[in-house]
Structure formats: structure tokens, C-alpha cells
Design an enzyme around this catalytic site. Structure first.
Site, PDB file in Angstrom:
ATOM      1  N   ASP A   1      -9.558  -1.391  -0.055  1.00 14.09           N
ATOM      2  CA  ASP A   1      -9.891   0.027  -0.035  1.00 14.09           C
ATOM      3  C   ASP A   1     -11.360   0.141  -0.432  1.00 14.09           C
ATOM      4  OD1 ASP A   1      -7.337   0.879   0.607  1.00 14.09           O
ATOM      5  OD2 ASP A   1      -6.715   1.001  -1.489  1.00 14.09           O
TER       6      ASP A   1
ATOM      7  N   ARG B   1       8.752   7.290  -2.792  1.00 16.77           N
ATOM      8  CA  ARG B   1       8.831   8.256  -3.896  1.00 16.77           C
ATOM      9  C   ARG B   1      10.165   8.988  -3.930  1.00 16.77           C
ATOM     10  NH1 ARG B   1       3.492  10.237  -2.345  1.00 16.77           N
ATOM     11  NH2 ARG B   1       1.941   8.805  -3.216  1.00 16.77           N
TER      12      ARG B   1
ATOM     13  N   ARG C   1      -7.225  -7.982  13.289  1.00 16.38           N
ATOM     14  CA  ARG C   1      -6.877  -7.031  14.339  1.00 16.38           C
ATOM     15  C   ARG C   1      -7.951  -5.968  14.377  1.00 16.38           C
ATOM     16  NH1 ARG C   1      -4.639  -2.052  13.445  1.00 16.38           N
ATOM     17  NH2 ARG C   1      -4.069  -1.588  11.287  1.00 16.38           N
TER      18      ARG C   1
ATOM     19  N   ARG D   1      -1.896   6.345  15.921  1.00 15.56           N
ATOM     20  CA  ARG D   1      -2.046   7.630  15.238  1.00 15.56           C
ATOM     21  C   ARG D   1      -3.103   8.472  15.930  1.00 15.56           C
ATOM     22  NH1 ARG D   1      -4.023   4.975   9.451  1.00 15.56           N
ATOM     23  NH2 ARG D   1      -5.382   3.445  10.393  1.00 15.56           N
TER      24      ARG D   1
ATOM     25  N   GLU E   1      -5.976   6.552  18.120  1.00 16.81           N
ATOM     26  CA  GLU E   1      -6.232   5.186  17.651  1.00 16.81           C
ATOM     27  C   GLU E   1      -5.202   4.234  18.259  1.00 16.81           C
ATOM     28  OE1 GLU E   1      -6.720   4.691  13.389  1.00 16.81           O
ATOM     29  OE2 GLU E   1      -5.849   2.690  13.487  1.00 16.81           O
TER      30      GLU E   1
ATOM     31  N   TYR F   1      -7.960  -6.997   2.807  1.00 18.43           N
ATOM     32  CA  TYR F   1      -7.684  -5.610   3.182  1.00 18.43           C
ATOM     33  C   TYR F   1      -8.064  -4.736   1.992  1.00 18.43           C
ATOM     34  CZ  TYR F   1      -4.603  -2.036   5.405  1.00 18.43           C
ATOM     35  OH  TYR F   1      -4.063  -0.940   6.024  1.00 18.43           O
TER      36      TYR F   1
ATOM     37  N   ARG G   1       0.816  -1.207   0.000  1.00 16.31           N
ATOM     38  CA  ARG G   1       0.000   0.000   0.000  1.00 16.31           C
ATOM     39  C   ARG G   1       0.852   1.260   0.000  1.00 16.31           C
ATOM     40  NH1 ARG G   1      -4.967   0.064   1.859  1.00 16.31           N
ATOM     41  NH2 ARG G   1      -4.682   1.872   3.182  1.00 16.31           N
TER      42      ARG G   1
HETATM   43  N1  UDP Z   1       3.008   1.842   7.575  1.00 10.41           N
HETATM   44  C1  UDP Z   1       4.167   2.090   8.282  1.00 10.41           C
HETATM   45  N2  UDP Z   1       4.381   3.342   8.781  1.00 10.41           N
HETATM   46  C2  UDP Z   1       3.486   4.365   8.594  1.00 10.41           C
HETATM   47  C3  UDP Z   1       2.320   4.098   7.853  1.00 10.41           C
HETATM   48  C4  UDP Z   1       2.106   2.816   7.375  1.00 10.41           C
HETATM   49  O1  UDP Z   1       4.981   1.200   8.497  1.00 10.41           O
HETATM   50  O2  UDP Z   1       3.748   5.491   9.082  1.00 10.41           O
HETATM   51  C5  UDP Z   1       2.802   0.451   7.072  1.00 10.41           C
HETATM   52  C6  UDP Z   1       2.306  -0.480   8.167  1.00 10.41           C
HETATM   53  O3  UDP Z   1       2.855  -1.761   7.966  1.00 10.41           O
HETATM   54  C7  UDP Z   1       0.807  -0.476   7.960  1.00 10.41           C
HETATM   55  C8  UDP Z   1       0.679  -0.353   6.438  1.00 10.41           C
HETATM   56  O4  UDP Z   1       1.810   0.425   6.050  1.00 10.41           O
HETATM   57  O5  UDP Z   1       0.198  -1.621   8.465  1.00 10.41           O
HETATM   58  C9  UDP Z   1      -0.604   0.325   5.984  1.00 10.41           C
HETATM   59  O6  UDP Z   1      -0.789   1.472   6.800  1.00 10.41           O
HETATM   60  P1  UDP Z   1      -1.964   2.535   6.716  1.00 10.41           P
HETATM   61  O7  UDP Z   1      -1.792   3.428   7.880  1.00 10.41           O
HETATM   62  O8  UDP Z   1      -1.978   3.151   5.352  1.00 10.41           O
HETATM   63  O9  UDP Z   1      -3.264   1.657   6.867  1.00 10.41           O
HETATM   64  P2  UDP Z   1      -4.787   2.104   6.977  1.00 10.41           P
HETATM   65  O10 UDP Z   1      -5.183   1.699   8.333  1.00 10.41           O
HETATM   66  O11 UDP Z   1      -4.843   3.592   6.797  1.00 10.41           O
HETATM   67  O12 UDP Z   1      -5.495   1.337   5.914  1.00 10.41           O
END
Ligand code: UDP
Length: 379
Positions: free
Chosen positions: A358, A183, A256, A287, A310, A356, A179
Site C-alpha cells: 500500500d 466484518r 500481472r 471493475r 479495468e 504488494y 487485505r
Molecule cells: N477480492 C475479491 N473480491 C473483491 C475484491 C477483492 O475476491 O470484490 C480479493 C481478490 O483476491 C483481490 C484481493 O482481494 O486480488 C485484493 O483486491 P483489491 O481489489 O483490494 O486490490 P487492489 O487492486 O485495490 O489493491
């Protein structure tokens, strides 16, 4: 939304009013089918549910921040039938050792972290010197290190991932990290997708419109009385957990969950952005969401904000994210085979597909399911 008439027979019984069920319901009604939607919770919309916070007027996504994004114009056009969308583009910041960096890892993150002024053309060589060659990354850790090297991995991925999933990134599938792009430019947009935005009044009005022609029963657990409910319709669209449908006969799939703690603060702006990740394990939350930043165009009560911390947790009754270990995948395969043999039912969405997804994936999947169902004349 009409009230179901006692013992009325329907073409479709839809279990769950989340995105899959609601899009399917809309398509079925549009094609002249009668639909009854059963929802276990006391509100529609699944985990997309949003509501205006009473005291402040801030739109809060009850189950965590949801951003609609898609590379597919047809999906974008479809959702825009049910709401105006803002031009919001998601950006995420992450805090590591008291400093704030931009996510996903981009040129800005790399230069800030190493105190450098690399140019886009220099990033690949810079990272290549720091990352081992791993031919076939077998897990999330190997995959991440093969992309960004050990140092960036330890700073921004290892701790966050471990907190989120409550297990070592070595035990997680590499696919979770797919995901996150890396960049070589300063582009700090979280998603690459062209079509992005937020429904101007929140997500709930979309669900009200999607379900406008269906009968709905809230607070109603299909599995508690499944024979009765199945007798009410010719076909069932089931969007609940696939293992629950089969009474966990082979065991439970791993999920989870999250806990979201909401707080109202007497400040106009707490963190200056809608989502701040906390990369380090010494902070227990993963977060903090500050939903007012999702809708800068809205006027809300001054000098007040809502923040939502969260935390990751295990809660079998509130499955959010499929963990997807090898054992989970094997188990899911067995349930999937059983599901394919079930007569009169189609399963779809995140919980039934153990994926998982979107939101745009779910919309596409529901539209496809509806095309198959409704053209086959199955009901
Ligand atoms: N991830 C990470 N650091 C970050 C954000 C994401 O390592 O700061 C990794 C982590 O393994 C996570 C995955 O990317 O499980 C997807 O994260 P995201 O926060 O995008 O998931 P969402 O809950 O928003 O779908």
C-alpha cells in the site's frame, strides 16, 4: 524542478520518481544532499500519477484508483506536509448476478446475499456452520473458504480473483486475501485505517512538492545507459524491477498488469460510486472506476462523467502486481541476495522489493531507507 547541468556530480541518483524515489529525494534534499532523479516515463509520480481530465475537470488517477490510508499518524502527518487531504473514506460495491452488494464482506453483504436479518452476535456461528475447518490454508482458495465458507467464496471472491490474476485461486498465495477483512458489523468502509483521504488536488502536486529540490530527467531509461548514469552520483537508489537490474539472469519474476479503458459519458452519474467490482466471470472487466465520486467536493462539468473500465492482463513492460507464486518467491530470494551484495546501490519500493505494497508502506519504507542512508553519512 531544475534542469540537470551537464556532468554535474550528485550525491544520489534516484531511478524512478514514484512514491519511494520521491519521498527519498525529499528527505535527501532536506538533509542537504544533491539529487538527480531519472524517470523512464514522461511524467513524475509513478502509478500514483493523476491529472485533471481536460474536458470535464474531473481528477483521474491514470493508473487506477489510489486511496491513501494508514494506521500510522506519523506517516499521515508526513504526507499532509505536501498537500491538504479530503475526508474521503473508500467504499466498494460489487455486482454479482445483477445485484449489488457491499465489499468487503460485512453483515450487510451476508444478510443481503442470504436474505436474512442476522445480528452481529450471530454471524460467527452462522459462518462457522458453512465453513470447513482448514488448519493451515495453503492457498488463497483455502484461506477464503476457511473465512467465509464455500457459497460466499464462490459469489464474491472466486470469479473476481480468477479474472484479476488469470489463474486459479488455488495457485495464489493466501496472503493476497489478507487485505480483505470479514466484518460482523454493517461497517462497509474498505480500509480499517484511521487515517484516510485523498489529496485535494490529486496526487501529482504532492510529487511536484516532494521533488522540488531535485533535478529531474524525464523520459530517461537508466538501464539503457547504466554505466554513464552511475558515474554521475556517489550512490544509486533504484526503484525499478529487481530482475531487470540483473538482466533477468535467473529468469523473470511474475507480474500481472492492468489495462484501463477510459470513456467520457454524457450522464451526470454513471454508477453512483467510485469503484464497482464485477464478481462474475461472464463480465470481462474486473471493475469500473468513476473518479468524480472520489472528489464530491469539487465542482466539475455538469451532465458528464468519466468512467474507467479495468481489465487484468499480462504485460511484462507494465508490472503492476507481484503474483508471488512459490517459484516467484524463490526467484526473488535469489535476486535479493544478489542485490544485498551490490556496492553503491540501495533498492526499494514495489518493483524492487517485489511486494504488494500500500502507499503508506512505501512512504514508511522510504523514510526508513533515508534515515539509514543519511545518518550513516554514506553520501
Ligand atoms: N477480492 C475479491 N473480491 C473483491 C475484491 C477483492 O475476491 O470484490 C480479493 C481478490 O483476491 C483481490 C484481493 O482481494 O486480488 C485484493 O483486491 P483489491 O481489489 O483490494 O486490490 P487492489 O487492486 O485495490 O489493491
Amino acid at each position: 524542478m531544475g534542469l540537470p547541468m551537464t556532468n554535474r556530480q550528485y550525491d544520489y541518483l534516484i531511478v524512478g520518481s514514484g512514491l519511494f524515489g520521491s519521498v527519498f529525494a525529499q528527505q535527501a534534499v532536506e538533509n542537504g544532499r544533491s539529487v538527480l532523479v531519472l524517470e523512464k516515463r514522461t511524467h513524475i509520480g509513478g502509478n500514483c500519477y493523476s491529472a485533471e481530465h481536460e474536458d470535464t475537470g474531473i481528477i483521474v488517477h491514470r493508473y487506477g484508483t489510489h486511496i491513501f490510508h494508514t494506521p500510522n499518524k506519523a506517516i499521515w502527518d508526513y504526507v499532509n506536509r505536501f498537500s491538504a487531504f479530503t475526508r474521503y473514506r473508500h467504499r466498494v460495491l460489487t455486482k454479482h448476478r445483477g445485484r449489488v452488494y457491499s465489499m468487503p464482506i460485512n453483515l450487510g453483504t451476508i444478510n443481503a446475499f442470504y436474505g436474512l436479518d442476522l445480528k452481529p452476535g450471530e454471524v460467527d456461528a452462522f459462518l462457522a456452520a458453512r465453513r470447513p475447518r482448514i488448519e493451515r490454508p495453503a492457498n488463497l482458495e483455502e484461506k477464503a473458504i476457511s473465512l467465509v465458507g464455500e457459497e460466499l467464496y464462490r459469489a464474491f471472491i472466486a470469479g473476481y480473483t480468477e479474472k484479476q490474476w488469470a489463474r486459479s485461486p488455488r495457485e495464489l498465495p493466501a496472503s493476497i486475501i489478507n487485505r480483505l477483512p470479514v466484518r460482523t458489523s454493517y461497517d462497509d468502509s474498505y480500509f480499517d485505517d484511521t487515517w484516510q483521504g485523498l489529496p485535494a488536488e490529486g496526487y501529482t502536486p504532492i510529487f511536484e512538492r516532494l521533488l522540488a529540490g531535485a533535478d529531474i530527467e524525464l523520459g530517461c531509461d537508466f538501464l539503457a545507459d547504466r554505466d554513464y548514469w552511475r558515474s554521475r552520483a556517489r550512490r544509486v537508489i533504484y526503484t525499478g524491477p529487481v530482475d531487470a537490474w540483473f538482466d533477468y539472469c535467473h529468469g523473470r519474476l511474475g507480474w500481472r498488469s492492468v489495462r484501463l479503458d477510459t470513456e467520457v459519458l454524457p450522464v451526470g452519474d454513471f454508477q453512483g460510486t467510485s469503484v464497482m467490482n464485477y464478481a462474475d466471470t461472464d463480465v470481462s472487466w474486473t471493475r469500473i472506476h468513476e473518479p468524480k465520486h472520489l472528489h464530491p467536493e469539487r465542482s466539475v462539468r455538469e451532465n458528464t462523467t468519466v468512467i474507467v473500465r479495468e481489465y487484468s492482463q499480462v504485460d511484462d513492460d507494465a508490472p503492476y502486481y507481484p503474483i508471488g507464486t512459490a517459484a516467484d518467491q524463490e526467484l526473488f530470494g535469489r535476486y535479493q541476495e544478489m542485490a544485498a551484495r551490490e556496492a553503491g546501490v540501495r533498492m526499494g519500493g514495489r518493483l524492487a522489493q517485489y511486494r504488494y505494497f500500500d502507499m503508506h508502506h512505501v512512504v514508511a519504507q522510504a523514510l526508513k531507507a533515508a534515515r539509514e542512508e543519511l545518518s550513516a553519512g554514506a553520501a
